[in-house]
Scaffold this active site. Structure first.
Site, PDB file in Angstrom:
ATOM      1  N   GLY A  11       0.614  16.687  -6.809  1.00 22.47           N
ATOM      2  CA  GLY A  11       1.678  15.689  -6.619  1.00 22.47           C
ATOM      3  C   GLY A  11       1.680  15.174  -5.197  1.00 22.47           C
ATOM      4  O   GLY A  11       1.504  15.946  -4.257  1.00 22.47           O
ATOM      5  N   ARG A  72      -5.300  14.752 -10.658  1.00 20.28           N
ATOM      6  CA  ARG A  72      -5.444  16.082 -11.229  1.00 20.28           C
ATOM      7  C   ARG A  72      -6.820  16.090 -11.887  1.00 20.28           C
ATOM      8  O   ARG A  72      -7.251  15.080 -12.432  1.00 20.28           O
ATOM      9  CB  ARG A  72      -4.303  16.361 -12.203  1.00 20.28           C
ATOM     10  CG  ARG A  72      -2.965  16.378 -11.449  1.00 20.28           C
ATOM     11  CD  ARG A  72      -1.867  17.130 -12.143  1.00 20.28           C
ATOM     12  NE  ARG A  72      -0.905  17.632 -11.160  1.00 20.28           N
ATOM     13  CZ  ARG A  72       0.176  16.952 -10.739  1.00 20.28           C
ATOM     14  NH1 ARG A  72       0.439  15.757 -11.204  1.00 20.28           N
ATOM     15  NH2 ARG A  72       0.994  17.488  -9.852  1.00 20.28           N
ATOM     16  N   ASP A 103       0.439  24.602  -4.925  1.00 21.48           N
ATOM     17  CA  ASP A 103      -0.230  25.878  -5.197  1.00 21.48           C
ATOM     18  C   ASP A 103      -1.430  25.748  -6.143  1.00 21.48           C
ATOM     19  O   ASP A 103      -2.395  26.499  -6.017  1.00 21.48           O
ATOM     20  CB  ASP A 103       0.761  26.947  -5.676  1.00 21.48           C
ATOM     21  CG  ASP A 103       1.639  26.470  -6.810  1.00 21.48           C
ATOM     22  OD1 ASP A 103       1.464  25.329  -7.275  1.00 21.48           O
ATOM     23  OD2 ASP A 103       2.498  27.260  -7.248  1.00 21.48           O
ATOM     24  N   THR A 125       4.226  19.100  -0.704  1.00 18.50           N
ATOM     25  CA  THR A 125       4.965  18.911  -1.955  1.00 18.50           C
ATOM     26  C   THR A 125       6.444  18.773  -1.631  1.00 18.50           C
ATOM     27  O   THR A 125       6.951  19.496  -0.768  1.00 18.50           O
ATOM     28  CB  THR A 125       4.745  20.094  -2.943  1.00 18.50           C
ATOM     29  OG1 THR A 125       5.803  20.112  -3.904  1.00 18.50           O
ATOM     30  CG2 THR A 125       4.747  21.440  -2.246  1.00 18.50           C
ATOM     31  N   ASP A 127       8.927  19.597  -3.368  1.00 18.14           N
ATOM     32  CA  ASP A 127       9.789  20.616  -3.991  1.00 18.14           C
ATOM     33  C   ASP A 127      10.132  21.813  -3.091  1.00 18.14           C
ATOM     34  O   ASP A 127      11.035  22.572  -3.411  1.00 18.14           O
ATOM     35  CB  ASP A 127       9.130  21.163  -5.261  1.00 18.14           C
ATOM     36  CG  ASP A 127       9.144  20.152  -6.396  1.00 18.14           C
ATOM     37  OD1 ASP A 127       9.728  19.064  -6.199  1.00 18.14           O
ATOM     38  OD2 ASP A 127       8.582  20.442  -7.459  1.00 18.14           O
ATOM     39  N   ASP A 129       8.442  24.486  -2.895  1.00 22.64           N
ATOM     40  CA  ASP A 129       8.298  25.640  -3.799  1.00 22.64           C
ATOM     41  C   ASP A 129       7.138  26.558  -3.440  1.00 22.64           C
ATOM     42  O   ASP A 129       6.644  27.306  -4.284  1.00 22.64           O
ATOM     43  CB  ASP A 129       8.140  25.146  -5.252  1.00 22.64           C
ATOM     44  CG  ASP A 129       6.936  24.235  -5.424  1.00 22.64           C
ATOM     45  OD1 ASP A 129       6.340  23.828  -4.413  1.00 22.64           O
ATOM     46  OD2 ASP A 129       6.596  23.930  -6.584  1.00 22.64           O
ATOM     47  N   ARG A 171      11.327  21.774 -10.377  1.00 25.49           N
ATOM     48  CA  ARG A 171      11.197  22.460 -11.674  1.00 25.49           C
ATOM     49  C   ARG A 171      11.486  23.944 -11.551  1.00 25.49           C
ATOM     50  O   ARG A 171      12.374  24.459 -12.208  1.00 25.49           O
ATOM     51  CB  ARG A 171       9.784  22.254 -12.242  1.00 25.49           C
ATOM     52  CG  ARG A 171       9.707  20.940 -12.960  1.00 25.49           C
ATOM     53  CD  ARG A 171       8.569  20.864 -13.946  1.00 25.49           C
ATOM     54  NE  ARG A 171       8.309  19.454 -14.160  1.00 25.49           N
ATOM     55  CZ  ARG A 171       7.351  18.768 -13.551  1.00 25.49           C
ATOM     56  NH1 ARG A 171       6.520  19.375 -12.739  1.00 25.49           N
ATOM     57  NH2 ARG A 171       7.203  17.487 -13.774  1.00 25.49           N
TER      58      ARG A 171
HETATM   59  P1  ADP Z   1      -0.311  21.086  -7.233  1.00 28.82           P
HETATM   60  O1  ADP Z   1      -1.372  21.255  -6.204  1.00 28.82           O
HETATM   61  O2  ADP Z   1       0.687  20.030  -6.837  1.00 28.82           O
HETATM   62  O3  ADP Z   1       0.323  22.408  -7.639  1.00 28.82           O
HETATM   63  P2  ADP Z   1      -1.811  21.027  -9.782  1.00 28.82           P
HETATM   64  O4  ADP Z   1      -1.326  22.365 -10.225  1.00 28.82           O
HETATM   65  O5  ADP Z   1      -1.852  19.929 -10.781  1.00 28.82           O
HETATM   66  O6  ADP Z   1      -0.996  20.433  -8.544  1.00 28.82           O
HETATM   67  O7  ADP Z   1      -3.292  21.232  -9.212  1.00 28.82           O
HETATM   68  C1  ADP Z   1      -4.024  20.143  -8.663  1.00 28.82           C
HETATM   69  C2  ADP Z   1      -5.492  20.297  -8.987  1.00 28.82           C
HETATM   70  O8  ADP Z   1      -5.993  21.514  -8.391  1.00 28.82           O
HETATM   71  C3  ADP Z   1      -5.831  20.446 -10.471  1.00 28.82           C
HETATM   72  O9  ADP Z   1      -5.885  19.220 -11.150  1.00 28.82           O
HETATM   73  C4  ADP Z   1      -7.200  21.098 -10.392  1.00 28.82           C
HETATM   74  O10 ADP Z   1      -8.206  20.154 -10.099  1.00 28.82           O
HETATM   75  C5  ADP Z   1      -7.041  22.043  -9.199  1.00 28.82           C
HETATM   76  N1  ADP Z   1      -6.684  23.386  -9.683  1.00 28.82           N
HETATM   77  C6  ADP Z   1      -5.474  23.841 -10.081  1.00 28.82           C
HETATM   78  N2  ADP Z   1      -5.523  25.116 -10.517  1.00 28.82           N
HETATM   79  C7  ADP Z   1      -6.823  25.491 -10.403  1.00 28.82           C
HETATM   80  C8  ADP Z   1      -7.564  26.692 -10.696  1.00 28.82           C
HETATM   81  N3  ADP Z   1      -6.948  27.763 -11.200  1.00 28.82           N
HETATM   82  N4  ADP Z   1      -8.880  26.692 -10.451  1.00 28.82           N
HETATM   83  C9  ADP Z   1      -9.507  25.618  -9.944  1.00 28.82           C
HETATM   84  N5  ADP Z   1      -8.879  24.466  -9.652  1.00 28.82           N
HETATM   85  C10 ADP Z   1      -7.572  24.381  -9.867  1.00 28.82           C
END
Ligand code: ADP
Length: 319
Positions: A11, A72, A103, A125, A127, A129, A171
């Site tokens: 995000g 993503r 995260d 982010t 949030d 969080d 969230r």
């Molecule tokens: P945020 O970073 O805001 O928490 P996401 O959870 O959507 O957002 O994660 C962003 C991107 O990071 C994902 O689309 C993916 O490419 C990568 N990612 C997330 N989790 C994993 C994982 N367990 N292993 C490898 N890449 C990951």
């Protein structure tokens, strides 16, 4: 280390651009080349990578969003996807990476580190969080956007003597709602970390009405449920009419506040310093106004700490 990369992922949050600028300029200041990776991990796989010069990050410190775009990327979650990403990084001669995101993005960074590619994370982010950091980039800006909106809603609420329920983002973490509630004197703050029963919410509303209060504000973090649901529950319980405002994505945009810009500068600078010192798998954090770093793997087992004292203070002040 002579070449590093930087990407924004997950995000978006105001302050990401200021962090990209800080990474680029701190690296160039130290004689290191910087490559911008576009569209998060997707750009790493497709090779959407471009060298950034000092002037490429001019005039962005004040802009919300991210000039590197964010995305993503499911493919990056696979071993094959990450192998392609490593190949691309090698092709460009990039030896270390700064990941600005949440995260999920850090998890991706850790996977790269485990494959022998040094990565450092910056928490971006709205949030707030992320564990072990007092603030994430974008939180302060989003909070100020919320306060500004609530102040406006309060004007009309007072004029019509109405009760408003305002839904904000968050969230799993109610920090935006809690801080906004404290800053704006909300009657009730509904957050995922703690339960507020309907009787108490109605009682607080009635207490305000009895002492002649002209407006009543309830703030709901989206993780608790929708503001509409809360409005319906109040109507069913006490036959009280309320108005609902869902702030939505306006909370994500806007020029970063001075606090977020300075935080971005400090975090971006620290990320570059750590990479050049040979550190990896760490996230930059701010604790007690000091810029520090934590092992990302340790953080993934923790949750952002709920500030009970602040929540209690908000309750006390809205008697
Ligand atoms: P945020 O970073 O805001 O928490 P996401 O959870 O959507 O957002 O994660 C962003 C991107 O990071 C994902 O689309 C993916 O490419 C990568 N990612 C997330 N989790 C994993 C994982 N367990 N292993 C490898 N890449 C990951």
């Amino acid at each position: 280390m002579k070449k590093i990369g930087v990407l924004t992922s997950g995000g978006d949050a105001p302050g990401m651009n200021a962090a990209v600028r800080a990474v680029v300029r701190s690296a160039i200041y130290r004689g290191v080349e910087v490559y911008g990776v576009y569209h998060g991990y997707k750009g790493l796989i497709t090779g959407n990578i471009k060298k950034l010069e000092v002037s490429d990050v001019g005039d962005i410190v004040q802009r919300g969003g991210t000039i590197l775009y964010t995305a993503r990327c499911e493919e990056f979650k696979t071993e094959e996807g990450r192998a392609i990403a490593i190949e691309q990084l090698k092709k460009f001669g990039i030896e270390g990476l700064v990941v600005i995101g949440g995260d999920g993005s850090f998890m991706g960074g850790v996977k790269l580190t485990q494959l022998g590619f040094p990565t450092i994370g910056i928490p971006g982010t709205i949030d707030n969080d992320i564990p072990e950091t007092d603030f994430t980039l974008g939180f302060d800006t989003a909070l100020n956007t919320i306060i500004d909106a609530i102040d406006k809603i309060r004007d009309t609420a007072t004029s019509h003597e109405r009760r408003f329920i305002i839904e904000v983002m968050g969230r799993g973490c109610g920090d935006l709602a809690m801080w906004a509630g404290l800053a704006d004197g909300a009657e009730s703050i509904l957050i995922p970390e703690t339960k507020e029963d309907l009787d108490t919410i109605v009682e607080r509303l009635n207490r305000g009405i009895e002492r002649g209060k002209k407006h009543n504000i309830i703030i709901v973090a989206e993780g608790v449920g929708s503001a509409d649901e809360v409005a319906k529950a109040i109507k069913a319980k006490a036959n009280m009419d309320t108005r609902v405002t869902v702030l939505g994505h306006v909370q994500r945009g806007g020029a970063p506040t001075a606090f977020d810009r300075v935080l971005a500068a400090r975090m971006g600078n620290k990320a570059v310093e750590l990479l050049l010192e040979g550190e990896k798998g760490k996230m930059i954090a701010i604790q007690n106004n000091k810029i520090v770093a934590h092992d990302i793997l340790d953080l993934l087992t923790k949750k952002h700490e709920f500030n009970k004292n602040l929540y209690q203070l908000a309750k006390e002040l809205s008697i």
